[in-house]
Design an enzyme around this catalytic site. Structure first.
Site, PDB file in Angstrom:
ATOM      1  N   ASN A 141       0.842  -1.345   0.261  1.00 32.89           N
ATOM      2  CA  ASN A 141       0.037  -0.122  -0.026  1.00 32.89           C
ATOM      3  C   ASN A 141       0.870   1.409   0.089  1.00 32.89           C
ATOM      4  O   ASN A 141       2.047   1.181   0.011  1.00 32.89           O
ATOM      5  CB  ASN A 141      -1.040  -0.028   1.329  1.00 32.89           C
ATOM      6  CG  ASN A 141      -0.044  -0.041   2.556  1.00 32.89           C
ATOM      7  OD1 ASN A 141       0.427   0.965   2.780  1.00 32.89           O
ATOM      8  ND2 ASN A 141      -0.387  -1.114   3.224  1.00 32.89           N
ATOM      9  N   ASP A 163      -3.725  -9.720  13.078  1.00 30.11           N
ATOM     10  CA  ASP A 163      -4.014  -8.358  13.561  1.00 30.11           C
ATOM     11  C   ASP A 163      -3.073  -8.251  14.773  1.00 30.11           C
ATOM     12  O   ASP A 163      -3.241  -8.769  15.969  1.00 30.11           O
ATOM     13  CB  ASP A 163      -5.414  -8.303  13.996  1.00 30.11           C
ATOM     14  CG  ASP A 163      -5.481  -6.662  14.307  1.00 30.11           C
ATOM     15  OD1 ASP A 163      -4.754  -6.044  14.821  1.00 30.11           O
ATOM     16  OD2 ASP A 163      -6.639  -6.205  13.922  1.00 30.11           O
ATOM     17  N   PHE A 178      -3.448   3.291  14.967  1.00 23.69           N
ATOM     18  CA  PHE A 178      -3.794   4.360  14.127  1.00 23.69           C
ATOM     19  C   PHE A 178      -5.079   3.808  13.189  1.00 23.69           C
ATOM     20  O   PHE A 178      -4.685   2.636  12.720  1.00 23.69           O
ATOM     21  CB  PHE A 178      -2.548   4.361  13.122  1.00 23.69           C
ATOM     22  CG  PHE A 178      -1.747   5.699  13.809  1.00 23.69           C
ATOM     23  CD1 PHE A 178      -1.126   5.729  15.083  1.00 23.69           C
ATOM     24  CD2 PHE A 178      -1.793   7.018  12.953  1.00 23.69           C
ATOM     25  CE1 PHE A 178      -0.226   6.875  15.443  1.00 23.69           C
ATOM     26  CE2 PHE A 178      -1.138   8.114  13.578  1.00 23.69           C
ATOM     27  CZ  PHE A 178      -0.234   8.085  14.590  1.00 23.69           C
TER      28      PHE A 178
HETATM   29  N1  CTP Z   1      -3.231  -3.419  12.691  1.00 24.74           N
HETATM   30  C1  CTP Z   1      -2.278  -4.300  12.904  1.00 24.74           C
HETATM   31  N2  CTP Z   1      -2.498  -5.517  12.260  1.00 24.74           N
HETATM   32  C2  CTP Z   1      -3.218  -5.723  11.290  1.00 24.74           C
HETATM   33  C3  CTP Z   1      -4.120  -4.676  10.894  1.00 24.74           C
HETATM   34  C4  CTP Z   1      -3.968  -3.596  11.387  1.00 24.74           C
HETATM   35  O1  CTP Z   1      -1.625  -4.340  13.942  1.00 24.74           O
HETATM   36  N3  CTP Z   1      -3.307  -6.900  10.566  1.00 24.74           N
HETATM   37  C5  CTP Z   1      -3.285  -1.903  13.176  1.00 24.74           C
HETATM   38  C6  CTP Z   1      -2.441  -1.064  12.466  1.00 24.74           C
HETATM   39  O2  CTP Z   1      -1.276  -0.821  12.725  1.00 24.74           O
HETATM   40  C7  CTP Z   1      -3.273   0.242  13.150  1.00 24.74           C
HETATM   41  C8  CTP Z   1      -4.596  -0.564  13.543  1.00 24.74           C
HETATM   42  O3  CTP Z   1      -4.450  -1.796  13.694  1.00 24.74           O
HETATM   43  O4  CTP Z   1      -2.875   0.864  14.200  1.00 24.74           O
HETATM   44  C9  CTP Z   1      -5.782   0.016  12.418  1.00 24.74           C
HETATM   45  O5  CTP Z   1      -5.604  -0.313  11.180  1.00 24.74           O
HETATM   46  P1  CTP Z   1      -6.390  -0.344  10.096  1.00 24.74           P
HETATM   47  O6  CTP Z   1      -5.645  -0.720   8.868  1.00 24.74           O
HETATM   48  O7  CTP Z   1      -6.779   1.206   9.932  1.00 24.74           O
HETATM   49  O8  CTP Z   1      -7.643  -0.893  10.451  1.00 24.74           O
HETATM   50  P2  CTP Z   1      -7.892  -2.566  10.112  1.00 24.74           P
HETATM   51  O9  CTP Z   1      -8.133  -3.318  11.271  1.00 24.74           O
HETATM   52  O10 CTP Z   1      -7.234  -3.087   9.288  1.00 24.74           O
HETATM   53  O11 CTP Z   1      -9.373  -2.258   9.733  1.00 24.74           O
HETATM   54  P3  CTP Z   1     -10.008  -1.808   8.246  1.00 24.74           P
HETATM   55  O12 CTP Z   1      -9.156  -2.430   7.201  1.00 24.74           O
HETATM   56  O13 CTP Z   1     -11.437  -2.598   7.961  1.00 24.74           O
HETATM   57  O14 CTP Z   1     -10.282  -0.223   8.058  1.00 24.74           O
END
Ligand code: CTP
Length: 405
Positions: free
Chosen positions: A216, A314, A331
């Site tokens: 990304n 996650d 974040f």
């Molecule tokens: N994050 C993480 N591990 C993942 C996905 C997300 O640690 N596999 C963490 C990111 O570093 C950030 C937070 O979770 O601090 C939110 O990430 P974001 O991408 O905004 O949220 P998602 O959980 O991926 O939800 P969505 O894609 O549905 O918005």
């Protein structure tokens, strides 16, 4: 304040003792002034043998002080007056002889007098050693360095490499831009002293085959700025970075990873020993379910290959589930409905603080705007440089931490 004006309204006394590295003090003067500081140069007699006070006056735009008997001071007390208006005193270069003097509290010239007479609590003393590697390694020098450190001085470097004498080793003075960063850091409030902080930053890269992958647009700039701000605030910082092209902030331990799984595997063992975990990384939610060992080739048919995806772990939620968990900050990168989405993620990941930002308007840029969401409410940090925002976030986090035992 932009990052280029980190020393706005700051007054720095720059001392030079004798050494070939005096030429770098000229560049340091320019760096400090470019960063917004006013610079008062003080030189020892030996320093003036390497670079002239005329050069240093021209660069600093102020008359240089070289003697404790300088009659320009109405009370004839240059050794007192010069540090009373200073925010920091940096000696660059600091020769072996000069460090020995400071270590022993000797004060037989203006610069050593300044070191002794400065208000210790208010004016940090930074020493940038510059000397031959044998002089640096000598037990007498090492003893003196340990002593000035114990007395509260910050010893910067030295670096390693080619020396003016033709030898190679430790003892090179740090470069001007590094010294300037050290002055900036020294002036930050030590809100995270004694804390360990773990930060994730950048995108992840999920390989499809040896030449392709899913990633990304995250540049890592926000996470790197947070790592820098936390380190400047006195924390011991570990930065787990996805594939980005950014220099490691000074004194930060960096672990490079590519995929979400690698980031997870780097973070989880470290997390229980941390006081704070800040997850700025834009972790890919999915990875290809299987990795093709060889490049996937067109097979001549009109149908594109189907890409089956598997969900990544996650990382933030996993850290938040640990029995001995650090203070977790997430974040939320969104395209819309920032407050609602951030609050929803705060609950879903069970973290005490979520920071919302609009992904497409900040990815790769030097500025950002943040929305801090927690159980008590919301706080908007309006558009600013990422380093300024990082410092404000560090302040917000520090206020939420349990006091150290
Ligand atoms: N994050 C993480 N591990 C993942 C996905 C997300 O640690 N596999 C963490 C990111 O570093 C950030 C937070 O979770 O601090 C939110 O990430 P974001 O991408 O905004 O949220 P998602 O959980 O991926 O939800 P969505 O894609 O549905 O918005």
């Amino acid at each position: 304040m932009s990052t280029s004006l980190q020393l706005d309204h700051r007054h720095i006394v720059l001392g030079l003792s004798g050494g070939i590295a005096c030429y770098k003090a000229a560049e340091l003067t320019r760096e400090l002034i470019k960063a917004g500081a006013s610079v008062q140069v003080v030189m020892t007699e030996a320093a003036a043998a390497f670079i002239t006070p005329v050069t240093m006056q021209a660069l600093s735009d102020r008359p240089v002080y070289t003697s404790q008997w300088d009659a320009r001071e109405a009370n004839n007390m240059a050794h007192i007056n010069l540090t009373r208006e200073a925010d920091a005193l940096i000696v660059a270069p600091a020769s072996a002889d000069f460090i020995a003097k400071v270590a022993n509290g000797l004060a037989d010239d203006l610069l050593s007098l300044l070191c002794l007479a400065r208000p210790v609590e208010r004016v940090p003393l930074l020493l940038a050693p510059a000397m031959n590697r044998e002089m640096w390694a000598h037990p007498a020098t090492q003893r003196n360095v340990a002593r000035v450190r114990a007395d509260g001085a910050l010893v910067l470097g030295p670096g390693s490499g080619d020396q003016a004498c033709g030898e190679v080793g430790d003892g090179r003075m740090l470069e001007a831009h590094e010294l300037c960063d050290e002055v900036v850091a020294a002036l930050q409030p030590k809100l995270l002293a004694g804390r360990r902080v773990l930060v994730t930053a950048g995108p992840t890269f999920e390989a499809i085959d040896p030449v392709r992958g899913i990633t990304n647009l995250s540049s890592g700039k926000m996470g790197f700025a947070i790592a820098r701000a936390a380190q400047e605030a006195g924390a011991e910082v570990t930065l787990v970075a996805g594939p980005v092209h950014l220099p490691t902030p000074r004194h930060v331990r960096r672990i490079d990873v590519a995929s979400a799984q690698q980031m997870h595997d780097a973070v989880l063992p470290l997390a229980p020993s941390q006081h704070v975990f800040i997850a700025t990384a834009a972790v890919a939610d999915w990875r290809p379910a299987s990795y093709a060992q060889r490049k996937i080739k067109k097979d001549g048919s009109a149908t594109a290959p189907a890409l089956e995806l598997a969900e990544n772990p996650d990382i933030l939620a996993a850290v938040a589930r640990l029995p001995q968990r650090p203070f977790c900050v997430g974040f939320a990168a969104e395209t819309d409905d920032l407050a609602k989405n951030a609050r929803e993620k705060l609950a879903r990941k069970n973290v005490p603080l979520m920071v919302g930002n609009i992904g497409p308007s900040t990815f790769g840029r030097n500025d950002n705007a943040l929305l801090l969401v927690d159980a008590r409410g919301e706080r908007q940090l309006p558009s600013s440089d990422k380093l300024n925002l990082a410092r404000e976030l560090v302040r917000e986090v520090s206020m939420r931490l349990e006091p150290l035992p």
